[in-house]
Design an enzyme around this catalytic site. Structure first.
Site, PDB file in Angstrom:
ATOM      1  N   LEU A 133      -0.199   3.859  -4.996  1.00  0.00           N
ATOM      2  CA  LEU A 133      -1.036   5.039  -4.786  1.00  0.00           C
ATOM      3  C   LEU A 133      -0.263   6.204  -4.176  1.00  0.00           C
ATOM      4  CD1 LEU A 133      -4.311   3.232  -3.748  1.00  0.00           C
ATOM      5  CD2 LEU A 133      -3.891   4.508  -5.848  1.00  0.00           C
ATOM      6  N   ARG A 152       0.833  -1.209   0.000  1.00  0.00           N
ATOM      7  CA  ARG A 152       0.000   0.000   0.000  1.00  0.00           C
ATOM      8  C   ARG A 152       0.865   1.254   0.000  1.00  0.00           C
ATOM      9  NH1 ARG A 152      -3.821  -1.115   4.057  1.00  0.00           N
ATOM     10  NH2 ARG A 152      -5.595  -1.585   2.731  1.00  0.00           N
ATOM     11  N   VAL A 209      -9.747   4.231  -3.999  1.00  0.00           N
ATOM     12  CA  VAL A 209      -9.388   2.817  -4.158  1.00  0.00           C
ATOM     13  C   VAL A 209      -8.428   2.328  -3.065  1.00  0.00           C
ATOM     14  CG1 VAL A 209      -9.778   2.898  -6.639  1.00  0.00           C
ATOM     15  CG2 VAL A 209      -7.499   3.358  -5.751  1.00  0.00           C
ATOM     16  N   GLU A 210      -8.307   0.995  -2.974  1.00  0.00           N
ATOM     17  CA  GLU A 210      -7.483   0.306  -1.957  1.00  0.00           C
ATOM     18  C   GLU A 210      -7.846   0.753  -0.545  1.00  0.00           C
ATOM     19  OE1 GLU A 210      -3.249  -0.186  -2.235  1.00  0.00           O
ATOM     20  OE2 GLU A 210      -3.366  -0.874  -4.301  1.00  0.00           O
ATOM     21  N   GLY A 211      -9.136   0.874  -0.280  1.00  0.00           N
ATOM     22  CA  GLY A 211      -9.608   1.332   1.019  1.00  0.00           C
ATOM     23  C   GLY A 211      -9.880   2.816   0.969  1.00  0.00           C
TER      24      GLY A 211
END
Length: 739
Positions: free
Chosen positions: A293, A289, A411-413
């Site tokens: 991003l 993560r 996105v991704e949480g």
């Protein structure tokens, strides 16, 4: 205490505790924190950035791509021929084997390319390659990794569903285990996925599903849990190819499966990994993560800085560059300083991942804050560029990034949940020196372990209380700084803030307890305080790693004052909303009064804004390092940034003769409507010589060209053919039913 589900436990125990643990301790060891690596790229990695990646920036027609949404075939070929699909894959399998820092640098540089940047990111982050490298069987690695590295296989990751977004553990995709007529163990898969990036162009799906093994054929029980299965395009029952239409378009769409049958050997890691998919994902996200991003968020921040600094000096109103006006200078300064901060965090955390750390809390901070701040700085940049920012066309510099910014935030949480649920919710249990041990003792009904843990916790809290009082009274003077220079005071204030943060964490866990899960806003303020302390640390690490350049001190002082102000405001919010008896009253009234008369920071001054803005308003090495470095070098003949930087350099070089002409115009020594009209008179009066006259003329012509926006004739503006051919999109539910 709250009950911890199995998926929550897997998330809590995945990855590792890093510098976040030091902050939760209340007494961070800044010497060890500053000793963490802050490396440069290898010569091979740097050559790739300066060679193929730089070439790619100039090959892609960004405006055409924005209009057509289709990546041209020659770009696909270039990516395959130059190894862009295999950056994460070890050299033994045909990949580049790049470090995390190098992959982040490539993603930061290519994130400006819209769907092309996305095509570089997905194969080199969480998905088939990363999971196969860490968990795949040798046979799976040999079969898939070389084909992924060459670009023969284009991957996508099927996780999100209509009813499972940020709560990804609630997926309903099901895989039923059975034996076929030959006795081979197989999976029958049924699923409906959406928001899957690269799904329309992918030919390899990593599918997250829940296994149901009624006959316990895999030996992991009837419901083994979430599992990741590899599916190749063309498998009967698998449907992909349709598109969603994201803002800032890139290839993204749904995946459907109806009675898709594959061998159980398609489980990543083989049948021994059945039911371990969630743990695998959490372990990889612990470091992953922090890569893709955040690279995009930092790129947004640096792009804004690279544009607004020059533009604020090229664009003139009321007879002077707008960048010299205080309101504009304040936004330019914030952009410059935060671009410096975010780049420091990207390098520091990626280097930590390369060193073997997989810190899920730090990674979540990086994802949430870099994407959020990147978006905010783009808004500031659009404000400075005004009309030039909102008029689209090949010469618009920030517009496409501004439009696409919410994608990274989502996105991704989603950032809302990352901030209010994940960062402090996970950090308070995992990073605290005693919380997880105490929790385990309670769940295991281990009285001796509980007694030891709770006594240790109480002692820790008492020590932190005393430390916080002393550091508050002395304003951090008792904190040991690892340096003896102008930045030492910032270390002391960060240590002071950390002790208060640790004390407040203990109070929240003792007094609010299990209800912290429902107190999202309170948790969010703790997350803010933790995030900005981390940013303070990484900023100081960058400053000293780069040789403590004195010209960067104004930026560093501004950044630390701003970071500590965010921590101060987070503490004020915690004190004001600590709704518990006695302790809450003490914090809300006498505590908040003391907090306000003895603040960590009041933020940067107006004078400091001016000094920091100047760092990216003048061409040179400092502008390059803070703003443009890592984004590529635009050519003078390219639209947008190329045109702007060309004009900025010419205007900066012509400042002395320009100043003489403008003074003469103000003194009415020259009667002219513009600088261009005044050049001949200035030359005739001996204010400038022939060389200077030509220099000013060239610079002013470049200035006027740089502030022009694109104009379209009716044929190019209207898309009547598209309107005539378009059809109303089919609803998602109907699509799933048809599939």
């Amino acid at each position: 205490m709250p009950r911890i589900s199995e998926t929550e436990r897997q998330a809590l125990t995945a990855g590792s505790v890093w510098i976040d643990g030091q902050i939760f301790s209340g007494n961070p060891d800044f010497r060890s924190i500053m000793a963490e690596a802050y490396p440069n790229l290898s010569s091979e990695e740097q050559a790739f950035l300066e060679g193929p990646v730089e070439t790619l920036l100039h090959k892609v027609d960004r405006w055409q791509l924005q209009q057509t949404r289709r990546i041209p075939e020659d770009i696909w070929t270039f990516l395959r021929d130059n190894g862009f699909f295999g950056l994460i894959i070890p050299k033994a399998y045909g990949g580049a084997g790049f470090s995390t820092l190098a992959r982040s640098a490539v993603m930061m540089k290519t994130s400006q390319l819209g769907p092309v940047g996305t095509l570089v990111v997905i194969p080199n982050t969480l998905g088939a390659a990363e999971l196969l490298i860490s968990y795949g069987t040798e046979a799976q690695k040999a079969h898939y990794l070389p084909r992924l590295a060459s670009g023969e296989l284009v991957p996508c990751f099927g996780l999100t569903e209509p009813t499972a977004g940020s709560d990804a553990a609630s997926i309903r995709a099901e895989g039923t285990v059975f034996k076929d007529d030959s006795g081979e163990i197989k999976l029958r898969l049924n699923f409906s996925k959406r928001y899957i990036t690269l799904a329309p162009v992918a030919n390899l799906v990593s599918l997250a599903c829940r296994l149901h093994d009624p006959d316990n054929l895999l030996g992991a029980g009837e419901y083994p849990g979430i599992t990741v299965v590899l599916l190749e395009k063309g498998t009967p029952g698998l449907s992909l190819g349709d598109h969603h239409l994201p803002i800032g378009p890139f290839d993204n769409g749904p995946i459907y499966g109806e009675n898709v049958v594959v061998s159980a050997d398609h489980i990543i890691g083989g049948t021994a990994r059945a039911g371990q998919g969630w743990r695998m994902l959490m372990e990889q996200l612990g470091g992953g993560r922090a890569v893709s991003l955040p690279a995009g968020g930092v790129s947004s921040a640096k792009s804004a800085a690279a544009a607004v600094g020059p533009y604020s000096m090229v664009r003139e109103q009321f007879g002077l560059p707008i960048g010299l006006m205080e309101g504009v200078a304040a936004k330019v300064a914030r952009t410059a300083a935060l671009a410096y901060v975010l780049e420091s965090s990207r390098i520091y955390v990626c280097a930590g991942v390369d060193a073997g750390h997989h810190p899920p809390v730090i990674s979540a901070i990086l994802k949430q804050q870099t994407t959020e701040l990147g978006q905010q700085l783009l808004v500031d940049g659009m404000d400075v560029m005004a009309g030039a920012g909102v008029m689209q066309g090949p010469n618009n510099i920030l517009g496409s990034s501004y439009i696409a910014a919410p994608v990274s935030v989502t996105v991704e949480g989603a950032n809302i949940l990352t901030r209010t649920l994940m960062i402090f919710g996970q950090g308070a249990v995992r990073c605290h020196p005693y919380a997880l041990t105490t929790l385990n003792a309670v769940e295991n009904k281990d009285v001796a372990a509980f007694r030891q843990a709770i006594l240790g916790w109480m002692g820790h809290s008492l020590v932190n209380f005393g430390r916080t009082v002393v550091r508050g009274l002395t304003r951090g003077a008792t904190v040991r700084a690892p340096v003896d220079d102008a930045t030492a005071r910032h270390f002391k204030k960060l240590g002071w803030a950390a002790s208060r943060f640790a004390l407040l964490t203990d109070l929240a866990m003792f007094c609010v307890g299990g209800k912290l899960k429902q107190r999202g806003q309170l948790s969010g303020r703790f997350a803010d305080a933790l995030s900005w302390m981390v940013f303070g640390v990484t900023t100081l690490r960058r400053f000293h790693a780069e040789g403590a350049r004195q010209e960067d001190l104004p930026v560093v002082h501004w950044a630390l004052k701003y970071s500590l102000l965010q921590v101060q405001q987070a503490f004020e919010g915690i004190y004001a909303n600590f709704d518990t008896p006695i302790v809450g009253w003490l914090l809300r009234y006498p505590g908040r009064f003391w907090l306000r008369i003895n603040p960590l920071s009041s933020g940067p001054s107006d004078r400091e804004d001016r000094a920091v803005a100047a760092t990216i308003q003048t061409p040179g090495e400092q502008y390059q390092r803070i703003a443009l470095e890592g984004l590529g070098q635009p050519r003078d003949d390219e639209p947008g940034m190329g045109r702007l930087l060309h004009a900025w350099r010419l205007i900066s070089a012509a400042q002395k003769p320009l100043a003489r002409i403008k003074k003469a115009m103000r003194d009415r020594q020259i009667d002219a409507a513009s600088v261009l009209d005044a050049i001949d008179q200035a030359k005739a009066q001996g204010l400038i010589d022939a060389v200077e006259a030509e220099q000013v003329r060239t610079a002013e012509q470049a200035r006027l060209a740089a502030i022009q926006v694109d104009v379209f004739d009716p044929k190019d503006y209207y898309h009547d053919g598209l309107a005539e051919d378009s059809q109303t999109p089919q609803p998602e539910v109907a699509k799933a039913a048809n599939a």
